[in-house]
Enzyme design. Structure first.
Site, PDB file in Angstrom:
ATOM      1  N   ARG A   1       0.869  -0.944   0.299  1.00  0.00           N
ATOM      2  CA  ARG A   1      -0.391  -0.583  -0.104  1.00  0.00           C
ATOM      3  C   ARG A   1       0.950   1.465  -0.014  1.00  0.00           C
ATOM      4  O   ARG A   1       1.061   1.837  -1.139  1.00  0.00           O
ATOM      5  CB  ARG A   1      -1.148   0.187   1.321  1.00  0.00           C
ATOM      6  CG  ARG A   1      -2.001   0.421   1.488  1.00  0.00           C
ATOM      7  CD  ARG A   1      -2.310   2.294   1.640  1.00  0.00           C
ATOM      8  NE  ARG A   1      -1.453   2.484   3.006  1.00  0.00           N
ATOM      9  CZ  ARG A   1      -0.750   3.660   3.841  1.00  0.00           C
ATOM     10  NH1 ARG A   1      -0.993   4.584   2.561  1.00  0.00           N
ATOM     11  NH2 ARG A   1       0.148   3.481   4.564  1.00  0.00           N
ATOM     12  N   ASP A   2       1.476   1.090   1.296  1.00  0.00           N
ATOM     13  CA  ASP A   2       2.738   3.161   1.163  1.00  0.00           C
ATOM     14  C   ASP A   2       3.357   2.514   0.587  1.00  0.00           C
ATOM     15  O   ASP A   2       3.933   3.493  -0.137  1.00  0.00           O
ATOM     16  CB  ASP A   2       2.576   3.255   2.287  1.00  0.00           C
ATOM     17  CG  ASP A   2       3.243   4.446   3.169  1.00  0.00           C
ATOM     18  OD1 ASP A   2       2.875   4.930   1.971  1.00  0.00           O
ATOM     19  OD2 ASP A   2       4.032   4.315   4.115  1.00  0.00           O
TER      20      ASP A   2
ATOM     21  N   HIS B   1       6.145   4.068  12.665  1.00  0.00           N
ATOM     22  CA  HIS B   1       6.447   4.455  11.185  1.00  0.00           C
ATOM     23  C   HIS B   1       6.942   5.397  10.594  1.00  0.00           C
ATOM     24  O   HIS B   1       7.262   7.201  10.875  1.00  0.00           O
ATOM     25  CB  HIS B   1       4.609   4.938  10.773  1.00  0.00           C
ATOM     26  CG  HIS B   1       4.664   4.906   9.463  1.00  0.00           C
ATOM     27  ND1 HIS B   1       4.066   3.610   8.793  1.00  0.00           N
ATOM     28  CD2 HIS B   1       4.986   5.437   7.878  1.00  0.00           C
ATOM     29  CE1 HIS B   1       4.270   3.910   7.172  1.00  0.00           C
ATOM     30  NE2 HIS B   1       4.718   5.190   7.172  1.00  0.00           N
TER      31      HIS B   1
ATOM     32  N   HIS C   1      10.285   6.877   8.868  1.00  0.00           N
ATOM     33  CA  HIS C   1      10.999   7.108   6.865  1.00  0.00           C
ATOM     34  C   HIS C   1      12.313   7.594   7.112  1.00  0.00           C
ATOM     35  O   HIS C   1      13.027   8.148   7.789  1.00  0.00           O
ATOM     36  CB  HIS C   1      10.073   8.371   6.378  1.00  0.00           C
ATOM     37  CG  HIS C   1       8.879   8.226   5.757  1.00  0.00           C
ATOM     38  ND1 HIS C   1       8.294   8.903   4.850  1.00  0.00           N
ATOM     39  CD2 HIS C   1       8.577   7.257   5.828  1.00  0.00           C
ATOM     40  CE1 HIS C   1       7.593   8.122   4.375  1.00  0.00           C
ATOM     41  NE2 HIS C   1       6.773   7.311   5.497  1.00  0.00           N
TER      42      HIS C   1
ATOM     43  N   CYS D   1       6.108   9.264   1.005  1.00  0.00           N
ATOM     44  CA  CYS D   1       4.661   9.734   0.762  1.00  0.00           C
ATOM     45  C   CYS D   1       4.329  10.689  -0.341  1.00  0.00           C
ATOM     46  O   CYS D   1       5.752  11.696  -0.380  1.00  0.00           O
ATOM     47  CB  CYS D   1       4.675  10.626   2.150  1.00  0.00           C
ATOM     48  SG  CYS D   1       2.684  11.885   2.270  1.00  0.00           S
TER      49      CYS D   1
ATOM     50  N   ASN E   1       9.976   4.623   3.202  1.00  0.00           N
ATOM     51  CA  ASN E   1       9.719   4.087   4.582  1.00  0.00           C
ATOM     52  C   ASN E   1      11.299   3.598   4.928  1.00  0.00           C
ATOM     53  O   ASN E   1      12.114   3.264   4.433  1.00  0.00           O
ATOM     54  CB  ASN E   1       8.601   2.876   4.105  1.00  0.00           C
ATOM     55  CG  ASN E   1       7.228   4.249   3.971  1.00  0.00           C
ATOM     56  OD1 ASN E   1       7.082   3.972   4.890  1.00  0.00           O
ATOM     57  ND2 ASN E   1       7.266   3.767   2.578  1.00  0.00           N
TER      58      ASN E   1
END
Lengths: 315, 315
Positions: free
Chosen positions: B18-19, B213, B215, B246, B255
């Protein structure tokens, strides 16, 4: 609210001009190297490993050590430390002839690396260094001992901390005043770092005499550095832009990038005296001379033109 | 000799499908995505964020959510959690229609990011989520709340932990059972992470309800993760191969790579249930489909053909 377990000040031992550039195939003009070192010092780095007095055939990039050192020696008068790597008595002669005040010797912890890199056993290589270090000390020089393969070895796997302790003791007994613990292949993780530093401390080798030298091959360098800081280590080796690695260890790409390190230290409120923006501009300038960007993530983010980058501070 | 301050087990919340993929311009065939998710689960990942039910025009890469989810739903029966991102009531309808058991909503902590990403104020976006979360909970779904910009914001600079605490409280009150603290622009450093987790704990929001989460834009993700683990967090978001970032935050590349995370956790002796070699093979396979290598350092080292890689373990 600084973490009491962390030091208030860290000395960054910049290895870019030596450990970084030695892996670059295209030989840079000596004037560029001299300017690189001046720019690094101008960014506030007070220790810059300048070059290596290995045989010119081994590392063609550093064959100009005799020309380079006098071009940067003015920095020493201004309080900047400019250690040079010295592999043997002949290298020490060359360094002493130029008025070098500080040298480093490069020892191995594992037999397979000593054989591959130095063509000797660990004991033989240490015996070779003994008179070199003794003479350097007699001449009043400061001597740093590098230890490679302190955590993992391609052939031997995880390295017993007791072996590292043994080599540290030998180097201290010879007269090394600082020992740099190298994770040459970059496989170390924080628990292993904590264990080695704990064992060294128990053996009477405290963090004030140690430096850490992590490679970012597996992305672990900064987490390992944080762990070392929590164990009292205050000297951290890093390479501007993430230049370099070890030419003898396959895939051992990438010293810890000085920019990534400084981003963390600045965020933690730990003083270094280094101006991150000036350093990043210097690494960016060097990347243009090398014809490609460095691997440092913070450098890439900081030099990305349309990215404002608020420094992290605890609000 | 495990560090008592560290957890014995960590749950990796894999966000690559997904991300990670949502930032890839070239739309992959749905069959490749389904195989990706099956391979990730096959490597032992028990939580794989599968897709997003945003409007297809916003994220063309994930416009196939209705086709994809049924192709991987067999994994749910085998105990794998497959949360999906849901931006609004319409997205929830679509997800419920497919029998999804777990969703995530995406909140912002800073006004500038809420405006840029959600075209609303923070308060307005939270109000929008309220009925969505309520209905999901009434349907028996588990709901994760993402919080973006928990540390730094491009326009606003460092973010006051009190604001993060406030948004966490609101999301918990709505019914979110897990809150994922996002460092969307990657500027956070370990002291800031420690401060936020300490403040959340003091406000009654303990680490058992939190995920982190991070980065890796500035290379800080793993050092920050280590800090979060020391504060009791046991759920860590990561993206296979380091895919993604993002799309709304400039230069917010990367990420935390699942491989870099697992190398550290394996070395620390922390259980995850994930087979790092199988995961790396999966990321390598996906990199071939995307036509370029992922940014994960551990992945690069592990897939470098002539490199044997002894896993770090304390000897």
């Amino acid at each position: 609210m600084p973490d009491p377990a962390l030091p208030r000040r860290v000395r960054v031992h910049e290895v870019g001009p030596r450990d970084g550039l030695q892996n670059e195939a295209a030989v840079l003009p000596v004037e560029i190297k001299a300017e690189f070192i001046h720019r690094l010092a101008g960014a506030g780095l007070d220790t810059v490993e300048a070059t290596s007095f290995v045989h010119p055939r081994w590392v063609p990039q550093l064959a100009d050590a005799e020309r380079l050192y006098p071009m940067v020696a003015d920095l020493v008068d201004r309080g900047v430390r400019l250690p040079v790597l010295v592999p043997n008595a002949r290298g020490l002669d060359r360094a002493l002839g130029l008025g070098v005040r500080e040298i480093a010797v490069f020892a191995a912890v594992t037999e397979s690396f000593a054989r591959a890199n130095l063509n000797r056993t660990v004991a033989e290589s240490l015996a070779l260094f003994e008179p070199v270090v003794a003479r350097a000390r007699a001449e009043g020089l400061r001597v740093r001992g590098y230890l490679s393969m302190c955590f993992g070895d391609f052939e031997e796997g995880p390295v017993d901390p007791a072996r590292v302790v043994g080599v540290c003791r030998r180097l201290e007994d010879m007269g090394c005043s600082e020992l740099s613990l190298g994770d040459t292949i970059g496989t170390a993780t924080p628990g292993h770092v904590a264990r080695l530093l704990t064992d060294l401390h128990a053996a009477g080798i405290g963090p004030d005499r140690l430096a850490v030298h992590f490679h970012d091959t597996y992305g672990q360098a900064l987490a390992n550095t944080l762990t070392a800081l929590r164990h009292g280590v205050t000297t951290v080796d890093a390479s501007a832009g993430g230049l370099g690695g070890c030419p003898y260890a396959r895939s051992a790409t990438g010293n810890l990038a000085t920019e990534d390190l400084l981003w963390m230290l600045d965020g933690l409120g730990i003083e270094t005296g280094v101006d991150l923006r000036r350093l990043a501009a210097t690494s960016d300038w060097m990347a243009e001379h090398l014809g490609r960007p460095g691997p440092s993530r913070a450098l890439r983010a900081l030099t990305h033109r349309d990215t404002p980058t608020p420094q992290d501070k605890e609000p």
